[in-house]
Design a protein around this motif. Structure first.
Motif, PDB file in Angstrom:
ATOM      1  N   ARG A  78     -10.935  -4.745  13.101  1.00  0.00           N
ATOM      2  CA  ARG A  78     -10.754  -4.428  11.686  1.00  0.00           C
ATOM      3  C   ARG A  78     -12.115  -4.531  10.991  1.00  0.00           C
ATOM      4  O   ARG A  78     -12.893  -5.448  11.250  1.00  0.00           O
ATOM      5  CB  ARG A  78      -9.752  -5.383  11.051  1.00  0.00           C
ATOM      6  CG  ARG A  78      -9.321  -4.984   9.663  1.00  0.00           C
ATOM      7  CD  ARG A  78      -8.228  -5.891   9.124  1.00  0.00           C
ATOM      8  NE  ARG A  78      -6.997  -5.794   9.895  1.00  0.00           N
ATOM      9  CZ  ARG A  78      -5.841  -6.318   9.502  1.00  0.00           C
ATOM     10  NH1 ARG A  78      -5.763  -6.977   8.334  1.00  0.00           N
ATOM     11  NH2 ARG A  78      -4.767  -6.200  10.246  1.00  0.00           N
ATOM     12  N   TRP A 111      -2.728 -10.043   2.537  1.00  0.00           N
ATOM     13  CA  TRP A 111      -2.838  -8.702   3.121  1.00  0.00           C
ATOM     14  C   TRP A 111      -1.552  -7.913   2.910  1.00  0.00           C
ATOM     15  O   TRP A 111      -0.458  -8.471   2.929  1.00  0.00           O
ATOM     16  CB  TRP A 111      -3.110  -8.807   4.629  1.00  0.00           C
ATOM     17  CG  TRP A 111      -4.447  -9.367   4.956  1.00  0.00           C
ATOM     18  CD1 TRP A 111      -4.780 -10.679   5.092  1.00  0.00           C
ATOM     19  CD2 TRP A 111      -5.652  -8.615   5.165  1.00  0.00           C
ATOM     20  NE1 TRP A 111      -6.118 -10.802   5.388  1.00  0.00           N
ATOM     21  CE2 TRP A 111      -6.679  -9.550   5.441  1.00  0.00           C
ATOM     22  CE3 TRP A 111      -5.968  -7.259   5.165  1.00  0.00           C
ATOM     23  CZ2 TRP A 111      -7.990  -9.164   5.698  1.00  0.00           C
ATOM     24  CZ3 TRP A 111      -7.269  -6.869   5.421  1.00  0.00           C
ATOM     25  CH2 TRP A 111      -8.264  -7.826   5.685  1.00  0.00           C
ATOM     26  N   CYS A 118      -2.695   0.356  -4.050  1.00  0.00           N
ATOM     27  CA  CYS A 118      -2.256  -0.982  -3.659  1.00  0.00           C
ATOM     28  C   CYS A 118      -1.686  -1.668  -4.901  1.00  0.00           C
ATOM     29  O   CYS A 118      -2.397  -1.823  -5.898  1.00  0.00           O
ATOM     30  CB  CYS A 118      -3.411  -1.791  -3.086  1.00  0.00           C
ATOM     31  SG  CYS A 118      -2.994  -3.502  -2.671  1.00  0.00           S
ATOM     32  N   ARG A 140      -9.931  -1.461   7.353  1.00  0.00           N
ATOM     33  CA  ARG A 140      -9.241  -0.516   8.225  1.00  0.00           C
ATOM     34  C   ARG A 140      -9.404  -0.927   9.678  1.00  0.00           C
ATOM     35  O   ARG A 140     -10.372  -1.610  10.044  1.00  0.00           O
ATOM     36  CB  ARG A 140      -9.757   0.902   8.020  1.00  0.00           C
ATOM     37  CG  ARG A 140     -11.192   1.121   8.466  1.00  0.00           C
ATOM     38  CD  ARG A 140     -11.657   2.526   8.079  1.00  0.00           C
ATOM     39  NE  ARG A 140     -13.034   2.777   8.507  1.00  0.00           N
ATOM     40  CZ  ARG A 140     -13.725   3.856   8.196  1.00  0.00           C
ATOM     41  NH1 ARG A 140     -13.163   4.825   7.442  1.00  0.00           N
ATOM     42  NH2 ARG A 140     -14.959   4.013   8.625  1.00  0.00           N
ATOM     43  N   TRP A 183     -10.252  -3.059   0.598  1.00  0.00           N
ATOM     44  CA  TRP A 183      -9.610  -2.322   1.689  1.00  0.00           C
ATOM     45  C   TRP A 183     -10.369  -2.564   2.988  1.00  0.00           C
ATOM     46  O   TRP A 183     -11.596  -2.535   3.007  1.00  0.00           O
ATOM     47  CB  TRP A 183      -9.613  -0.819   1.394  1.00  0.00           C
ATOM     48  CG  TRP A 183      -8.831  -0.436   0.204  1.00  0.00           C
ATOM     49  CD1 TRP A 183      -9.283  -0.335  -1.087  1.00  0.00           C
ATOM     50  CD2 TRP A 183      -7.448  -0.099   0.163  1.00  0.00           C
ATOM     51  NE1 TRP A 183      -8.264   0.029  -1.920  1.00  0.00           N
ATOM     52  CE2 TRP A 183      -7.129   0.190  -1.185  1.00  0.00           C
ATOM     53  CE3 TRP A 183      -6.435  -0.001   1.123  1.00  0.00           C
ATOM     54  CZ2 TRP A 183      -5.843   0.567  -1.571  1.00  0.00           C
ATOM     55  CZ3 TRP A 183      -5.165   0.366   0.734  1.00  0.00           C
ATOM     56  CH2 TRP A 183      -4.876   0.642  -0.610  1.00  0.00           C
ATOM     57  N   GLN A 202       0.847  -4.518   4.275  1.00  0.00           N
ATOM     58  CA  GLN A 202       1.385  -4.184   5.592  1.00  0.00           C
ATOM     59  C   GLN A 202       0.623  -3.051   6.263  1.00  0.00           C
ATOM     60  O   GLN A 202       0.782  -2.809   7.460  1.00  0.00           O
ATOM     61  CB  GLN A 202       2.869  -3.798   5.471  1.00  0.00           C
ATOM     62  CG  GLN A 202       3.144  -2.364   5.020  1.00  0.00           C
ATOM     63  CD  GLN A 202       2.854  -2.127   3.545  1.00  0.00           C
ATOM     64  OE1 GLN A 202       2.542  -3.046   2.780  1.00  0.00           O
ATOM     65  NE2 GLN A 202       2.971  -0.868   3.123  1.00  0.00           N
ATOM     66  N   GLY A 203      -0.202  -2.351   5.523  1.00  0.00           N
ATOM     67  CA  GLY A 203      -1.008  -1.274   6.080  1.00  0.00           C
ATOM     68  C   GLY A 203      -0.395   0.094   5.876  1.00  0.00           C
ATOM     69  O   GLY A 203       0.825   0.236   5.799  1.00  0.00           O
ATOM     70  N   TYR A 258      -5.653  -1.347   5.284  1.00  0.00           N
ATOM     71  CA  TYR A 258      -4.993  -2.524   4.745  1.00  0.00           C
ATOM     72  C   TYR A 258      -5.618  -2.914   3.400  1.00  0.00           C
ATOM     73  O   TYR A 258      -6.847  -2.985   3.281  1.00  0.00           O
ATOM     74  CB  TYR A 258      -5.125  -3.706   5.701  1.00  0.00           C
ATOM     75  CG  TYR A 258      -4.473  -3.508   7.042  1.00  0.00           C
ATOM     76  CD1 TYR A 258      -5.179  -2.958   8.107  1.00  0.00           C
ATOM     77  CD2 TYR A 258      -3.152  -3.882   7.254  1.00  0.00           C
ATOM     78  CE1 TYR A 258      -4.589  -2.775   9.343  1.00  0.00           C
ATOM     79  CE2 TYR A 258      -2.550  -3.714   8.488  1.00  0.00           C
ATOM     80  CZ  TYR A 258      -3.281  -3.155   9.523  1.00  0.00           C
ATOM     81  OH  TYR A 258      -2.682  -2.978  10.754  1.00  0.00           O
ATOM     82  N   GLU A 278       0.833  -1.204   0.000  1.00  0.00           N
ATOM     83  CA  GLU A 278       0.000   0.000   0.000  1.00  0.00           C
ATOM     84  C   GLU A 278       0.868   1.255   0.000  1.00  0.00           C
ATOM     85  O   GLU A 278       2.013   1.219   0.479  1.00  0.00           O
ATOM     86  CB  GLU A 278      -0.907   0.060   1.233  1.00  0.00           C
ATOM     87  CG  GLU A 278      -1.815  -1.123   1.438  1.00  0.00           C
ATOM     88  CD  GLU A 278      -1.273  -2.114   2.441  1.00  0.00           C
ATOM     89  OE1 GLU A 278      -2.083  -2.809   3.088  1.00  0.00           O
ATOM     90  OE2 GLU A 278      -0.033  -2.201   2.575  1.00  0.00           O
TER      91      GLU A 278
END
Length: 118
Positions: A44, A108, A21, A37, A35, A110-111, A94, A5
């Protein structure tokens, strides 16, 4: 599938940000991307999701009309345009991908941090 991201940051309430992304690896196996969050002390939550074949989209009620998810399959990229941001949008965002490659999987990133100041 690997996901990276970018695009997070600090913005004032009412402002905009665009998250990106980038997907790599077995991208042909991806059926949908999206996505989620996670805010401090909260679970999450799904923000938006888009299918790769039809481009069908779905959004969390809290972001409908403000956020737009899109993808560029040729570039293996996905985006989240966030407008009219609110302090409650503050979270780590994420990127995820869902697909099938010998078995179902979910990958996923890494955010990236998004902070909206009031």
């Amino acid at each position: 599938v690997q996901l990276v991201e970018s695009g997070g940051g600090l913005v004032q309430a009412g402002g905009s940000l665009r998250l990106s992304c980038a997907a790599s690896g077995s991208t042909f196996s991806i059926n949908a991307m999206g996505w989620s969050r996670q805010a401090p002390g909260k679970q999450r939550e799904l923000v938006a999701r888009i299918t790769t074949a039809s481009g069908s989209r779905n959004y969390a009620d809290s972001v409908k009309g403000r956020f737009t998810i899109s993808r560029d399959n040729a570039k293996n990229m996905m985006y989240l345009q966030m407008d009219s941001l609110k302090p409650e949008d503050t979270a780590v965002y994420y990127c995820f991908a869902e697909g099938y490659y010998y078995s179902n999987y979910q990958s996923w990133g890494q955010g990236t941090q998004v902070t909206v100041s009031s």
